[in-house]
Design an enzyme around this catalytic site. Structure first.
Site: not given
Ligand code: NDP
Length: 304
Positions: A130, A133-134
């Site tokens: 992701c 997200c990261d």
């Protein structure tokens, strides 16, 4: 007869549990033997609102679980083995044991598809599923995305804003992603065509990836800080095949009645990544869990 059974316990299932428990409906959450969902495999979560210093994924899930239990949700770490939702009374089995309820919420989630070349042991340490997200963990780093669909294009776009460089590795020569997404994502991005990732190097963190040209068989190693897998997700819906409407990718279909989270069967609701192929975030899953709980309350008030 219970009012509600919730199958699956990620952010969606636990949030539905919190709301329904607070409404006095004493939900049973069948959380599965690996309760907690995808966040149990992540490290730090920095984008869940309310945690300005970040929170570890497993801790976030433990806290959601404790919050649901505090208000009276009953939680069993058991895998559902069979269901029958056809009648007014919804039946759920865990091996021989049968549970019955007026309503079921399905929040069984989805799994990111893995390459199976050893990258799983580096999840949270260079490998990720992701970028939204990261990406922030890869500021000024060298990153690669694997895949050729719309998700891969989104991952590339998220990384481009942060990384020193982003490369795309694709096993074919014609991307599956929509033209508009390709145009947005790929300027300034080097694409390694006709190539598969066949290995990863690194113990504590990712150091290199091994890439093979599928036409020539030639292999090379690329220095990499980040490897983002965007090769599709697999919704956990095999249990519901033949009973609930699924789309062509196996996701649960909702949104066709005046209760937006209701599935193709009355009294059966869906929430989280098992429904949502698009956003796939913990916070959106939690939001959908809340929506399903409110829909369930309304449904129960209509039938009783
Ligand atoms: P897709 O199934 O569309 O694409 C998966 C990609 O991964 C394909 O290019 C496939 O290659 C590749 N792939 C699969 N398995 C492997 C493997 N083992 N090794 C290497 N490559 C592999 O998944 P997405 O997650 O991209 O999209 C899912 C759905 O969600 C689609 O309908 C998409 O349009 C939609 N979506 C829409 C968005 C939007 O509108 N904003 C954003 C994100 C997704 P190959 O092409 O060779 O099969």
């Amino acid at each position: 007869m219970r009012d509600v059974i919730i199958i699956g316990a990620g952010p969606a299932g636990y949030t539905a549990g919190i709301y329904l428990a607070r409404a006095g409906l004493k939900p049973l959450i069948l959380a599965g033997e690996q309760a907690g969902g995808q966040l149990m495999w992540t490290t730090e979560v920095e984008n869940y609102p309310g945690f300005s210093s970040g929170i570890m994924g497993p801790k976030l899930m433990e806290d959601m679980r404790a919050q649901a239990e505090k208000f009276g949700a009953e939680i069993e770490n058991k895998d559902v083995t069979k269901i029958d939702f056809q009648e007014e009374v919804k039946k759920v089995w865990v091996n021989e044991k049968e549970y019955v309820a007026k309503v079921v919420i399905v929040s069984t989630g989805a799994r990111a598809r893995m390459l199976g070349v050893g990258e799983e042991k580096l999840l949270g340490r260079g490998a990720s599923t992701c970028a939204v997200c990261d990406a922030a963990f890869f500021k000024d780093k060298v990153t690669y995305v694997v895949g050729g669909g719309d998700t891969a294009m989104e991952e590339v776009m998220a990384l481009k804003r942060q990384s020193k460089s982003v490369g795309l590795i694709y096993r074919g020569d014609k991307l599956r992603a929509s033209k508009i997404m390709q145009d947005k994502a790929l300027s300034g991005v080097e694409v390694t065509w006709n190539s598969e990732v066949v290995g990863v190097v690194g113990e504590q963190k990712l150091e290199k990836i091994k890439v093979k040209d599928v036409k020539t068989g030639e292999e090379k190693e690329l220095l990499a800080d980040g490897l983002f897998l965007a090769i599709g997700h697999l919704p956990e819906t095999s249990l519901f095949e033949g009973q609930l409407e699924l789309d062509e990718n196996g996701y649960l279909v909702t949104g066709k009645t005046d209760l937006p989270t209701q599935t193709s069967l009355r009294g059966v609701f869906g929430a989280g990544d098992v429904v949502d192929f698009r956003y796939k975030q913990a916070v959106t899953a939690a939001g959908m869990g809340c929506m399903a709980a409110l829909d369930v309350e309304k449904y129960l008030s209509q039938i009783t």
